[in-house]
Write an enzyme that holds these catalytic residues in place. Structure first.
Site, PDB file in Angstrom:
ATOM      1  N   SER A 131      51.534  70.889  -1.054  1.00 35.11           N
ATOM      2  CA  SER A 131      50.140  71.743  -1.853  1.00 35.11           C
ATOM      3  C   SER A 131      50.252  72.882  -1.794  1.00 35.11           C
ATOM      4  CB  SER A 131      48.886  71.403  -0.803  1.00 35.11           C
ATOM      5  OG  SER A 131      48.547  69.462  -0.803  1.00 35.11           O
ATOM      6  N   GLU A 141      46.919  64.002   2.319  1.00 33.97           N
ATOM      7  CA  GLU A 141      48.407  62.844   2.318  1.00 33.97           C
ATOM      8  C   GLU A 141      47.877  61.601   1.061  1.00 33.97           C
ATOM      9  OE1 GLU A 141      50.380  61.829   5.587  1.00 33.97           O
ATOM     10  OE2 GLU A 141      49.714  63.114   6.366  1.00 33.97           O
ATOM     11  N   SER A 195      41.698  59.486  -1.988  1.00 30.43           N
ATOM     12  CA  SER A 195      41.425  58.421  -2.308  1.00 30.43           C
ATOM     13  C   SER A 195      41.579  57.751  -3.763  1.00 30.43           C
ATOM     14  CB  SER A 195      39.954  57.717  -1.993  1.00 30.43           C
ATOM     15  OG  SER A 195      39.880  57.728  -0.862  1.00 30.43           O
TER      16      SER A 195
HETATM   17  N1  CAA Z   1      58.906  56.700  -4.190  1.00 27.03           N
HETATM   18  C1  CAA Z   1      59.942  57.428  -5.037  1.00 27.03           C
HETATM   19  N2  CAA Z   1      59.633  57.640  -5.634  1.00 27.03           N
HETATM   20  C2  CAA Z   1      58.232  57.272  -6.488  1.00 27.03           C
HETATM   21  C3  CAA Z   1      57.335  57.164  -5.781  1.00 27.03           C
HETATM   22  C4  CAA Z   1      57.653  56.250  -4.132  1.00 27.03           C
HETATM   23  N3  CAA Z   1      56.630  55.848  -3.727  1.00 27.03           N
HETATM   24  N4  CAA Z   1      56.838  57.361  -6.700  1.00 27.03           N
HETATM   25  C5  CAA Z   1      56.793  57.504  -7.948  1.00 27.03           C
HETATM   26  N5  CAA Z   1      58.032  58.107  -7.920  1.00 27.03           N
HETATM   27  C6  CAA Z   1      59.142  58.539  -8.538  1.00 27.03           C
HETATM   28  C7  CAA Z   1      58.719  57.532  -9.396  1.00 27.03           C
HETATM   29  O1  CAA Z   1      59.595  56.506  -9.958  1.00 27.03           O
HETATM   30  C8  CAA Z   1      59.212  58.641 -10.734  1.00 27.03           C
HETATM   31  O2  CAA Z   1      60.431  58.651 -10.752  1.00 27.03           O
HETATM   32  P1  CAA Z   1      61.747  58.925 -12.217  1.00 27.03           P
HETATM   33  O3  CAA Z   1      61.544  60.209 -12.585  1.00 27.03           O
HETATM   34  O4  CAA Z   1      63.427  58.698 -11.669  1.00 27.03           O
HETATM   35  O5  CAA Z   1      61.092  57.649 -13.560  1.00 27.03           O
HETATM   36  C9  CAA Z   1      58.890  59.970 -10.544  1.00 27.03           C
HETATM   37  O6  CAA Z   1      58.719  59.869  -9.322  1.00 27.03           O
HETATM   38  C10 CAA Z   1      57.861  60.781 -10.873  1.00 27.03           C
HETATM   39  O7  CAA Z   1      56.623  59.954 -10.433  1.00 27.03           O
HETATM   40  P2  CAA Z   1      54.900  59.276 -11.702  1.00 27.03           P
HETATM   41  O8  CAA Z   1      55.481  60.121 -13.248  1.00 27.03           O
HETATM   42  O9  CAA Z   1      54.348  58.346 -11.367  1.00 27.03           O
HETATM   43  O10 CAA Z   1      54.473  61.122 -11.316  1.00 27.03           O
HETATM   44  P3  CAA Z   1      53.620  61.543 -11.261  1.00 27.03           P
HETATM   45  O11 CAA Z   1      53.514  63.209 -11.803  1.00 27.03           O
HETATM   46  O12 CAA Z   1      52.204  60.866 -12.954  1.00 27.03           O
HETATM   47  O13 CAA Z   1      52.426  60.381  -9.734  1.00 27.03           O
HETATM   48  C11 CAA Z   1      51.234  60.355  -8.185  1.00 27.03           C
HETATM   49  C12 CAA Z   1      52.131  60.578  -9.330  1.00 27.03           C
HETATM   50  C13 CAA Z   1      50.641  59.153  -7.605  1.00 27.03           C
HETATM   51  C14 CAA Z   1      50.586  60.805  -8.909  1.00 27.03           C
HETATM   52  C15 CAA Z   1      51.194  61.649  -7.326  1.00 27.03           C
HETATM   53  O14 CAA Z   1      51.771  63.118  -8.175  1.00 27.03           O
HETATM   54  C16 CAA Z   1      51.097  61.754  -5.726  1.00 27.03           C
HETATM   55  O15 CAA Z   1      51.106  61.311  -5.125  1.00 27.03           O
HETATM   56  N6  CAA Z   1      49.984  63.093  -6.200  1.00 27.03           N
HETATM   57  C17 CAA Z   1      49.233  62.393  -4.652  1.00 27.03           C
HETATM   58  C18 CAA Z   1      50.151  64.297  -3.680  1.00 27.03           C
HETATM   59  C19 CAA Z   1      49.874  64.031  -2.334  1.00 27.03           C
HETATM   60  O16 CAA Z   1      49.402  62.954  -1.649  1.00 27.03           O
HETATM   61  N7  CAA Z   1      49.425  65.368  -1.235  1.00 27.03           N
HETATM   62  C20 CAA Z   1      49.043  65.523  -0.592  1.00 27.03           C
HETATM   63  C21 CAA Z   1      49.692  66.175   0.376  1.00 27.03           C
HETATM   64  S1  CAA Z   1      50.511  66.851   2.173  1.00 27.03           S
HETATM   65  C22 CAA Z   1      49.651  66.635   3.298  1.00 27.03           C
HETATM   66  O17 CAA Z   1      47.822  66.043   2.799  1.00 27.03           O
HETATM   67  C23 CAA Z   1      49.909  67.478   3.952  1.00 27.03           C
HETATM   68  C24 CAA Z   1      49.373  67.716   5.006  1.00 27.03           C
HETATM   69  O18 CAA Z   1      49.726  68.316   6.234  1.00 27.03           O
HETATM   70  C25 CAA Z   1      49.049  65.915   5.861  1.00 27.03           C
END
Ligand code: CAA
Length: 380
Positions: A126, A363, A366
């Site tokens: 992030s 992570e 919701s």
């Molecule tokens: N596994 C493998 N590949 C994946 C995947 C997965 N779970 N999810 C998506 N992909 C791939 C897709 O297949 C796509 O691949 P191609 O380019 O080959 O087609 C690529 O990734 C892009 O996918 P999307 O178009 O779906 O991506 P997006 O930009 O629309 O985002 C999202 C999807 C699910 C919203 C994602 O951005 C997301 O999970 N966001 C939340 C992030 C997050 O959880 N942040 C928390 C930070 S960590 C933290 O909390 C700190 C800590 O210390 C605890």
């Protein structure tokens, strides 16, 4: 699907329940108040082989399955949710991507000591303008011969305060959005790496959430994970596993609220009888118990699916979404059952309530989990 716990799983659960009650619970309220990073808890968890649970034994880990991991995170979080997430991050967000994507030659130094719990790992994804949308990150990595130079900062990095190394993500090709992101392991000792702001938080107060700053931070090119441009998928794959850990953390917190409320309701008397004799209290306990079980089963299912070597993004998102909302409902009811005492910090319930909230946020919020679930329903 076979999610009956094996004899080994049952033994692990029993011994970890005793361990958590004996070694972690007594200091949980004190750590919550002092906000000090619980190095001592990390060390004790390392002695119990909890720091690299799913890492293979040849790489310094315990070689256990994901079911054992969720049992451990539930038991730790039942008594101290900060310790639960610290161990979850070391396992899922640091050791997992390093074991899966790092070059063999760096694993001796950058995996084994972390799996054994001699060192602590964290995960920097992030940024101020890239939370739910990590592909908007600004941190850059430029190749310079056999090194990369990283510039930028990461925020809300759990474990960051105590960590010896971080898995971080940076843009290596600004023209390709998510396909231009790469993943690296950066060590605390790498030049240009420093810790910035230390956050003060509502809950999980001692999990060492900090800003990480990289200014011309020079790292060997061998510390690239996977190939250039694979960072976004590495982050998503890593978070799939992390979300199972957070679901287990939420189950642990919710179970804490249920067990403390059940006990208290049989001690507390009003109108001449135990409050557990009132149906209003019984119904709250019944709902909490049912939801805790449902959340745990979803979490076991996600862990089981991961252990089958199948894609488990959907199951992990469902488990995290449901379990985190159960944790909020259970801790809200818990405070209600405790009444005024629930609001006071002499009792653990208000800590459980504060700790529960973040499980709906980190992570993947919701709302992000719902996006992931809907994308699986609606794909052609
Ligand atoms: N596994 C493998 N590949 C994946 C995947 C997965 N779970 N999810 C998506 N992909 C791939 C897709 O297949 C796509 O691949 P191609 O380019 O080959 O087609 C690529 O990734 C892009 O996918 P999307 O178009 O779906 O991506 P997006 O930009 O629309 O985002 C999202 C999807 C699910 C919203 C994602 O951005 C997301 O999970 N966001 C939340 C992030 C997050 O959880 N942040 C928390 C930070 S960590 C933290 O909390 C700190 C800590 O210390 C605890």
């Amino acid at each position: 699907m076979d999610i009956v716990l094996s004899k080994e799983n049952e033994l692990i659960r029993q011994s970890l329940r005793e361990f958590a009650a004996r070694e972690i619970a007594p200091k949980a309220a004190e750590y919550d108040r002092s906000r000090e990073f619980p190095f001592e808890n990390f060390r004790k968890c390392a002695e119990m082989n909890l720091t690299g649970m799913m890492v293979s034994e040849s790489q310094g880990g315990a070689g256990m399955d994901t079911i054992s991991y969720v049992l451990a995170i539930e038991e730790l979080s039942r008594v101290c949710a900060s310790t639960g997430v610290i161990i979850s991050v070391n396992n899922s967000l640091y050791c997992h991507p390093v074991e899966k994507f790092a070059r063999e030659e760096i694993k001796k130094n950058l995996l084994a000591p972390f799996a054994r719990g001699e060192k602590i790992g964290c995960f920097g994804l992030s940024e101020p303008d890239a939370g739910s949308d990590p592909s908007n990150m600004r941190t850059t990595a430029v190749r310079d011969g056999d090194h990369y130079l990283l510039n930028g900062s990461k925020i809300f990095v759990t474990n960051g305060l105590g960590a010896d190394a971080a898995v971080v993500f940076a843009v290596t090709d600004a023209t390709s959005r998510h396909k231009g992101i790469s993943a690296f392991v950066v060590e605390k000792g790498n030049s240009g790496f420093r810790i910035g702001k230390q956050e003060r938080k509502l809950g999980i107060t001692c999990s060492g959430s900090v800003e990480i700053i990289m200014e011309d931070c020079k790292i060997p090119a061998t510390q690239l994970l996977g190939k250039e441009g694979e960072g976004f998928k590495i982050a998503m794959n890593t978070l799939d596993g992390g979300r199972i850990g957070i679901a287990a953390q939420a189950v642990g917190i919710a179970r804490g609220a249920l067990e403390e409320s059940t006990r208290y309701s049989q001690e507390r008397k009003q109108f001449g009888k135990k409050i557990s004799d009132f149906q209003a209290i019984q119904f709250m306990l019944a709902d909490m118990a049912t939801e805790v079980d449902a959340a745990r089963l979803l979490t076991y299912r996600a862990a089981w699916k991961k252990d089958q070597g199948e894609r488990y993004s959907l199951e992990a998102a469902m488990a995290k979404l449901f379990a985190s909302e159960v944790a909020m409902r259970a801790t809200t009811k818990g405070i209600q059952i405790f009444g005024g005492y629930g609001y006071m910090n002499d009792y653990p319930m208000e800590r459980f309530f504060r700790d529960a909230k973040v499980t709906e946020i980190y992570e993947g919020t919701s709302e992000i989990q719902r996006i992931v679930i809907a994308s699986h329903l609606l794909k052609d």
